[in-house]
Design an enzyme around this catalytic site. Structure first.
Site, PDB file in Angstrom:
ATOM      1  CG  ASP A  63      -2.859 -51.611 -56.188  1.00  0.00           C
ATOM      2  OD1 ASP A  63      -3.548 -50.817 -55.721  1.00  0.00           O
ATOM      3  OD2 ASP A  63      -3.705 -52.395 -57.057  1.00  0.00           O
ATOM      4  CB  SER A 142      -7.619 -31.857 -53.128  1.00  0.00           C
ATOM      5  OG  SER A 142      -8.633 -30.771 -53.754  1.00  0.00           O
ATOM      6  CE1 TYR A 155      -9.476 -36.079 -55.665  1.00  0.00           C
ATOM      7  CE2 TYR A 155     -10.004 -33.782 -55.500  1.00  0.00           C
ATOM      8  CZ  TYR A 155      -9.047 -34.490 -55.658  1.00  0.00           C
ATOM      9  OH  TYR A 155      -7.761 -34.485 -55.631  1.00  0.00           O
ATOM     10  CE  LYS A 159      -6.915 -36.164 -52.932  1.00  0.00           C
ATOM     11  NZ  LYS A 159      -5.513 -36.843 -52.719  1.00  0.00           N
TER      12      LYS A 159
HETATM   13  N1  LIG Z   1      -4.263 -32.600 -60.669  1.00  0.00           N
HETATM   14  C1  LIG Z   1      -4.980 -31.778 -59.763  1.00  0.00           C
HETATM   15  O1  LIG Z   1      -5.910 -31.044 -60.243  1.00  0.00           O
HETATM   16  C2  LIG Z   1      -5.113 -32.322 -58.391  1.00  0.00           C
HETATM   17  C3  LIG Z   1      -5.186 -31.344 -57.502  1.00  0.00           C
HETATM   18  C4  LIG Z   1      -5.086 -31.845 -56.073  1.00  0.00           C
HETATM   19  C5  LIG Z   1      -4.826 -32.765 -55.653  1.00  0.00           C
HETATM   20  N2  LIG Z   1      -4.493 -33.976 -56.590  1.00  0.00           N
HETATM   21  C6  LIG Z   1      -4.009 -34.967 -56.110  1.00  0.00           C
HETATM   22  O2  LIG Z   1      -2.674 -35.289 -56.720  1.00  0.00           O
HETATM   23  C7  LIG Z   1      -2.499 -36.695 -56.325  1.00  0.00           C
HETATM   24  C8  LIG Z   1      -1.905 -37.219 -57.917  1.00  0.00           C
HETATM   25  O3  LIG Z   1      -2.791 -37.051 -58.781  1.00  0.00           O
HETATM   26  P1  LIG Z   1      -2.650 -36.315 -60.487  1.00  0.00           P
HETATM   27  O4  LIG Z   1      -3.388 -35.110 -60.499  1.00  0.00           O
HETATM   28  O5  LIG Z   1      -1.008 -36.160 -60.565  1.00  0.00           O
HETATM   29  O6  LIG Z   1      -3.513 -37.443 -61.427  1.00  0.00           O
HETATM   30  P2  LIG Z   1      -2.809 -38.471 -62.258  1.00  0.00           P
HETATM   31  O7  LIG Z   1      -1.808 -38.046 -63.334  1.00  0.00           O
HETATM   32  O8  LIG Z   1      -4.017 -39.506 -62.675  1.00  0.00           O
HETATM   33  O9  LIG Z   1      -1.933 -39.646 -61.395  1.00  0.00           O
HETATM   34  C9  LIG Z   1      -2.498 -40.490 -60.400  1.00  0.00           C
HETATM   35  C10 LIG Z   1      -1.393 -41.636 -59.942  1.00  0.00           C
HETATM   36  O10 LIG Z   1      -2.063 -42.161 -59.095  1.00  0.00           O
HETATM   37  C11 LIG Z   1      -1.659 -43.744 -59.562  1.00  0.00           C
HETATM   38  N3  LIG Z   1      -2.688 -44.687 -58.835  1.00  0.00           N
HETATM   39  C12 LIG Z   1      -4.145 -44.884 -58.935  1.00  0.00           C
HETATM   40  N4  LIG Z   1      -4.558 -45.967 -58.481  1.00  0.00           N
HETATM   41  C13 LIG Z   1      -3.555 -46.285 -57.767  1.00  0.00           C
HETATM   42  C14 LIG Z   1      -3.319 -47.665 -56.992  1.00  0.00           C
HETATM   43  N5  LIG Z   1      -4.341 -48.321 -56.449  1.00  0.00           N
HETATM   44  N6  LIG Z   1      -2.007 -47.861 -56.386  1.00  0.00           N
HETATM   45  C15 LIG Z   1      -1.110 -46.948 -56.917  1.00  0.00           C
HETATM   46  N7  LIG Z   1      -1.207 -46.117 -57.634  1.00  0.00           N
HETATM   47  C16 LIG Z   1      -2.226 -45.803 -58.208  1.00  0.00           C
HETATM   48  C17 LIG Z   1      -1.743 -43.753 -60.918  1.00  0.00           C
HETATM   49  O11 LIG Z   1      -1.345 -44.777 -61.511  1.00  0.00           O
HETATM   50  P3  LIG Z   1      -1.868 -45.657 -62.910  1.00  0.00           P
HETATM   51  O12 LIG Z   1      -1.055 -44.768 -63.668  1.00  0.00           O
HETATM   52  O13 LIG Z   1      -1.498 -46.905 -62.751  1.00  0.00           O
HETATM   53  O14 LIG Z   1      -3.352 -45.149 -63.143  1.00  0.00           O
HETATM   54  C18 LIG Z   1      -1.123 -42.237 -61.212  1.00  0.00           C
HETATM   55  O15 LIG Z   1       0.350 -42.673 -61.111  1.00  0.00           O
HETATM   56  C19 LIG Z   1      -3.761 -37.333 -56.411  1.00  0.00           C
HETATM   57  O16 LIG Z   1      -3.795 -37.976 -54.986  1.00  0.00           O
HETATM   58  C20 LIG Z   1      -4.765 -36.333 -56.447  1.00  0.00           C
HETATM   59  O17 LIG Z   1      -5.938 -36.527 -55.845  1.00  0.00           O
HETATM   60  C21 LIG Z   1      -4.487 -33.631 -58.088  1.00  0.00           C
END
Ligand SMILES: NC(=O)c1ccc[n+]([C@@H]2O[C@H](COP(=O)([O-])OP(=O)(O)OC[C@H]3O[C@@H](n4cnc5c(N)ncnc54)[C@H](OP(=O)(O)O)[C@@H]3O)[C@@H](O)[C@H]2O)c1
Length: 290
Positions: A63, A142, A155, A159
């Protein structure tokens, strides 16, 4: 594989993190997939990951909002593999809404996850990486750190802070043989939207109803409704992990063509500015070549 890397990926239960852990494992790397709450909410994801066929993949509990948890996870990786080559700081989430309705405590939670999360994990990993004289810290950033749009200001700020830390780590750690880079991703369909946190203060939120409604209609309009494949982010992470040491770009943009070109142009200007400003300050020797 001979150039197998030992990689810790945080937030590997879903989305980019899950795809990245699986893609790296399929390439023959030794992957430690970091998940929080492996006996609760992520029990199923942990079991599925652990069962990935033909892969050297082990689930570790982490975590990122808890320093002791980050320390334990890194100790587990070092204990099992004897080293740690790459940390992918992927765990994150988005707080959605106008800035005003969020309390300072809510804003702190956004930063606690997206900024201090990486800070904790890197703090746990860095003594090992510096001792090895090699390693890679790879932050998932991001495009919003470069182009801030309304209704996700917290957010974007988080970032942008993560990007600034990545730049500082990059120059501070280069003499220790450790690289720090960031991958700035455009929006891709993952669980991030479904997991978004809204401000508790619905009264203040209501004052923005009309503008927020128009904004949501614009970004979900048929012209914009062409979600890309999040696997392209995992593929870009694999390329960075496998790139020659010392040669990885500080910023990698993963985005549709028009957004990619625009942000790359902005990055080139920022690099020129960094060269000029640090030269003028007489500190060019302390920053890496752009
Ligand atoms: N998708 C987009 O459009 C986008 C664009 C740019 C950047 N990002 C970045 O990409 C990264 C991954 O996001 P995603 O889009 O793949 O979203 P996602 O599917 O919601 O994945 C987020 C991950 O972070 C984990 N997490 C949340 N809180 C946590 C904690 N306290 N300790 C450890 N793990 C934790 C979640 O685990 P749980 O399942 O337990 O909640 C999940 O595995 C993030 O940093 C996000 O800001 C995403």
């Amino acid at each position: 594989m001979s150039d197998q890397r030992v990689v810790l990926v945080t937030g590997a239960s879903t989305g980019f993190g899950r795809l990245t852990a699986e893609a790296l494992a399929r390439r023959g790397h030794r992957v430690f997939a970091g998940l929080r709450d492996v006996r609760g909410r992520n029990q199923r994801a942990a079991a599925e990951l652990a069962a990935l066929e033909g892969a050297d993949l082990r689930v570790v509990e982490i975590d990122v909002t808890d320093q002791a948890s980050a320390d334990r996870a890194v100790t587990e990786v070092i204990g099992a593999a004897g080293r740690l080559d790459v940390v992918v700081n992927n765990a994150g989430g988005i707080f959605v809404g106008p800035v005003e309705p969020f309390t300072a405590e809510e804003a702190q939670r956004q930063f606690d996850l997206n900024v201090f999360g990486a800070l904790r994990v890197n703090r746990a990993a860095l003594p090992h990486l510096r001792r090895q004289g090699a390693g890679l810290l790879l932050q998932i950033g991001s495009l919003s750190s470069r182009v801030t749009v309304p209704f996700s200001g917290l957010y974007a700020a988080s970032k942008a802070a993560l990007a600034s830390l990545t730049e500082a780590w990059h120059d501070e750690l280069a003499p220790h043989g450790v690289e720090s880079v960031i991958l700035d991703a455009a929006p891709y369909p993952t669980n991030i939207g479904a997991n978004a946190t809204l401000p508790a203060d619905q009264e203040r939120m209501g004052a923005y109803g009309e503008a927020l409604g128009g904004f949501m209609a614009a970004i979900t309009s048929p012209q914009q409704a062409n979600p890309g494949d999040p696997a392209v982010v995992a593929e870009a992470v694999v390329r960075l992990v496998e790139a020659p040491e010392g040669k990885r770009p500080r910023r990698t943009v993963v985005a549709p063509a028009a957004q990619f070109e625009a942000v790359e142009a902005l990055n080139r200007v920022a690099d020129s500015a960094a060269v000029a400003v640090t030269a003028d300050m007489g500190i060019a020797a302390f920053v890496s070549a752009r």
